[in-house]
Design an enzyme around this catalytic site. Structure first.
Site, mmCIF file in Angstrom:
data_model
loop_
_atom_site.group_PDB
_atom_site.id
_atom_site.type_symbol
_atom_site.label_atom_id
_atom_site.label_comp_id
_atom_site.label_asym_id
_atom_site.label_seq_id
_atom_site.Cartn_x
_atom_site.Cartn_y
_atom_site.Cartn_z
ATOM 1 C CD GLU A 223 2.054 -19.775 18.591
ATOM 2 O OE1 GLU A 223 0.970 -19.881 19.185
ATOM 3 O OE2 GLU A 223 2.016 -20.043 17.420
ATOM 4 C CG ASP A 224 7.672 -15.044 21.392
ATOM 5 O OD1 ASP A 224 6.733 -14.295 21.171
ATOM 6 O OD2 ASP A 224 8.822 -14.502 21.840
#
Ligand SMILES: [Zn+2]
Ligand SMILES: [Zn+2]
Length: 380
Positions: free
Chosen positions: A225-226
């Site tokens: 994920e970011d």
């Protein structure tokens, strides 16, 4: 004539030419007589039980075993393990003389001096420590260098699995490698391969190092994920291989940091050999160029009917299924999209249409951009 009587003349012949210690003499014949103690057999075979000055083969290496045993205790004192094996590096001249005697007197199928010395050390170490000798898949390996009296050790890596929950934005998943060694481990990074510990990787690593010791922790992530993303629900699964662990058991199974929770941390047999299939529940905030029309958003429901085709940088094609779609207009140019999809769908590209088809942009007919996405859950 018994087997024992048959070997006496050969033993005498050898002893006429060379002095041998009990251990080396016994080794030459013990296999044939199915005896387990080379030393006792050797003693019996020595003529007139004269005292040996210097063994022709080993130069009395076996007299020194306690010294090497002590080195083994010292180098392994900080490690917990059950099974072990012993290897050795021996002067070539010793091996040459051993080979020479064996071929000269046609002594086949016997242990080499190297095998014998490692066997003796392993037996003695096991007797003292109750650790188990395992030459196939040991947890701990000693390699004793008889040339310089040093001992190298290797603690077999262990693999852990767990899940992490990230409830605050702003934590990267991965940690930047140590610049000096590119993550291999060096003196500067204390052999960990990383110097900072402010990412998911860093925080989990630090915790594991504290609990189990070890050098480099190598992660296998089940998706990513970011930095700005949350990871909620049961959290994201990961596997981590810990090199050179000092301990091999873990009682604690969950751990809270300020912003990160590790769950179900446990030691497992191995990381998955093939990429694990997983399904992610994702919530995205999407901004589009032109004002949102509900009739266009409705078309997003069609995503469930056919897979999304993704091309990666190398041109490899893969298909990802979308299992559910829900949307909500939040302002003129913004809406939130919740989907359940096959793991590994590149979300930003799925929205803007960069080598992903169909994309949110192509379905809505207007340039769209995903500026935040969170994982609500991940199912393996
Ligand atoms: Zn010897
Ligand atoms: Zn380094």
């Amino acid at each position: 004539m018994s087997d024992y009587q048959k070997i006496i003349p050969i033993a005498n012949q050898i002893l006429k030419k060379h002095e041998l210690c009990d251990q080396c003499l016994g080794r030459l014949f013990s296999k044939k007589l199915h005896l387990s103690s080379n030393k006792l057999l050797g003693k019996k075979l020595q003529k007139n039980n004269h005292s040996i000055k210097k063994c022709y083969i080993c130069k009395n290496l076996f007299e020194n075993l306690n010294h090497f045993l002590k080195i083994m205790f010292d180098v392994s004192s900080d490690y917990c393990f059950q099974t072990f094996s012993v290897g050795a590096i021996i002067k070539p001249s010793i091996i040459d003389r051993d080979d020479c005697i064996r071929s000269q007197y046609k002594l086949r199928g016997i242990d080499s001096i190297k095998t014998d010395i490692t066997k003796e050390l392993a037996k003695a170490f096991s007797k003292k420590t109750k650790h188990i000798i395992d030459n196939r898949n040991p947890e701990f390996i000693f390699t004793i260098n008889f040339k310089d009296e040093s001992c190298q050790i290797h603690s077999k890596s262990i693999t852990l699995s767990g899940r992490y929950i990230k409830s605050i934005r702003g934590i990267s998943q991965k940690q930047k490698s140590c610049e000096n060694c590119s993550g291999k481990g060096c003196r500067i990074c204390n052999f960990h391969g990383i110097i900072e510990f402010d990412s998911v990787e860093g925080m989990i690593s630090q915790f594991i190092f504290k609990k189990l010791g070890g050098t480099v922790a190598k992660f296998t992530w089940i998706g990513g994920e970011d930095k700005s993303s949350l990871v909620l629900g049961h959290g994201r699964p990961f596997f981590v291989k810990l090199q050179n662990p000092h301990k091999r058991k873990l009682r604690l199974t969950s751990k809270f940091f300020n912003s990160l929770k590790i769950n179900n941390l446990k030691i497992v047999t191995d990381s998955p050999k093939k990429p694990l299939k997983f399904i992610s529940s994702i919530k995205m905030r999407i901004r589009i160029e032109s004002p949102i029309e509900i009739k266009n958003l409705k078309k997003l429901k069609d995503l469930i009917n056919s897979p999304v085709v993704v091309y990666d940088v190398s041109g490899k094609r893969s298909e990802k299924k979308i299992l559910s779609v829900n949307y909500k207009k939040t302002s003129q140019n913004e809406f939130s999209l919740s989907i359940k999809a096959d793991g590994g769908l590149p979300l930003k590209r799925f929205v803007n249409g960069d080598n992903v088809s169909p994309s949110i942009s192509s379905i809505i007919g207007s340039n769209s951009k995903c500026h935040e996405f969170d994982f609500l859950d991940i199912e393996v």
